[in-house]
Design a protein around this motif. Sequence first.
Motif, short mmCIF file in Angstrom:
data_model
loop_
_atom_site.label_atom_id
_atom_site.label_comp_id
_atom_site.label_asym_id
_atom_site.label_seq_id
_atom_site.Cartn_x
_atom_site.Cartn_y
_atom_site.Cartn_z
N THR A 101 9.10 37.29 34.07
CA THR A 101 9.08 37.99 32.79
C THR A 101 9.95 39.25 32.79
O THR A 101 10.20 39.82 31.73
CB THR A 101 7.63 38.36 32.39
OG1 THR A 101 7.02 39.08 33.46
CG2 THR A 101 6.82 37.10 32.07
N HIS A 105 11.73 38.22 29.01
CA HIS A 105 10.78 39.11 28.35
C HIS A 105 10.50 38.65 26.92
O HIS A 105 11.19 37.77 26.38
CB HIS A 105 11.28 40.55 28.39
CG HIS A 105 12.69 40.70 27.95
ND1 HIS A 105 13.07 40.66 26.63
CD2 HIS A 105 13.84 40.87 28.66
CE1 HIS A 105 14.37 40.81 26.53
NE2 HIS A 105 14.87 40.95 27.76
N LYS A 106 9.53 39.28 26.30
CA LYS A 106 9.05 38.88 24.98
C LYS A 106 10.10 38.98 23.88
O LYS A 106 10.03 38.25 22.89
CB LYS A 106 7.82 39.68 24.59
CG LYS A 106 8.08 41.18 24.45
CD LYS A 106 6.83 41.93 24.05
CE LYS A 106 7.04 43.41 23.98
NZ LYS A 106 8.04 43.87 23.07
#
Length: 166
Positions: A101, A105-106
């Motif tokens: 992540t 990542h988001k």
Amino acid sequence: MKETILAFLDSIGIKYAFSAMEKEGFLPGLELREGVLIIDPEKLKYVGDILHEAGHLACMPLAVRAGMTGVLPNNDMMQGGEMMAMAWSFAACKHLQLEATVVFHKDGYKGEAATLIAAYEAGNGPGIPLLQWLGMCYDQHTAAQNGTQPFPHMKQWLCTTNKYTA
């Protein structure tokens, strides 16, 4: 974490420099200039993006890498390079013992970061066959024949063969 990533880039020969940027690049705080990864610490949003952009450089032969500047062209070689940069950066996270992540990542990968991580964990994410084609990592069968490990283990971190020209 940034120091770990930069030390890794030093160890494999990916050039980088720190410089303020006037305008926004494709990723905040990062751009390519003549084969060098330029990092603006003030504008860098995600430290993992350094690995992704470094992957673009790492997956191209030196002759191509040296000329990589700005937004990369939308052609077959660079589209393949995008997939390889994703796979390469996943392998780099594993090598550096960072969570995937960090790169996935988001706010990246059009909301598909978790799907990509799952695919790479299963050993079948985009770009892996291209890394194998370039001799940078092995598939399961070839790794077993050579007494080594398959992706995400990397045989080499930099593309050393130009297979892009016939």
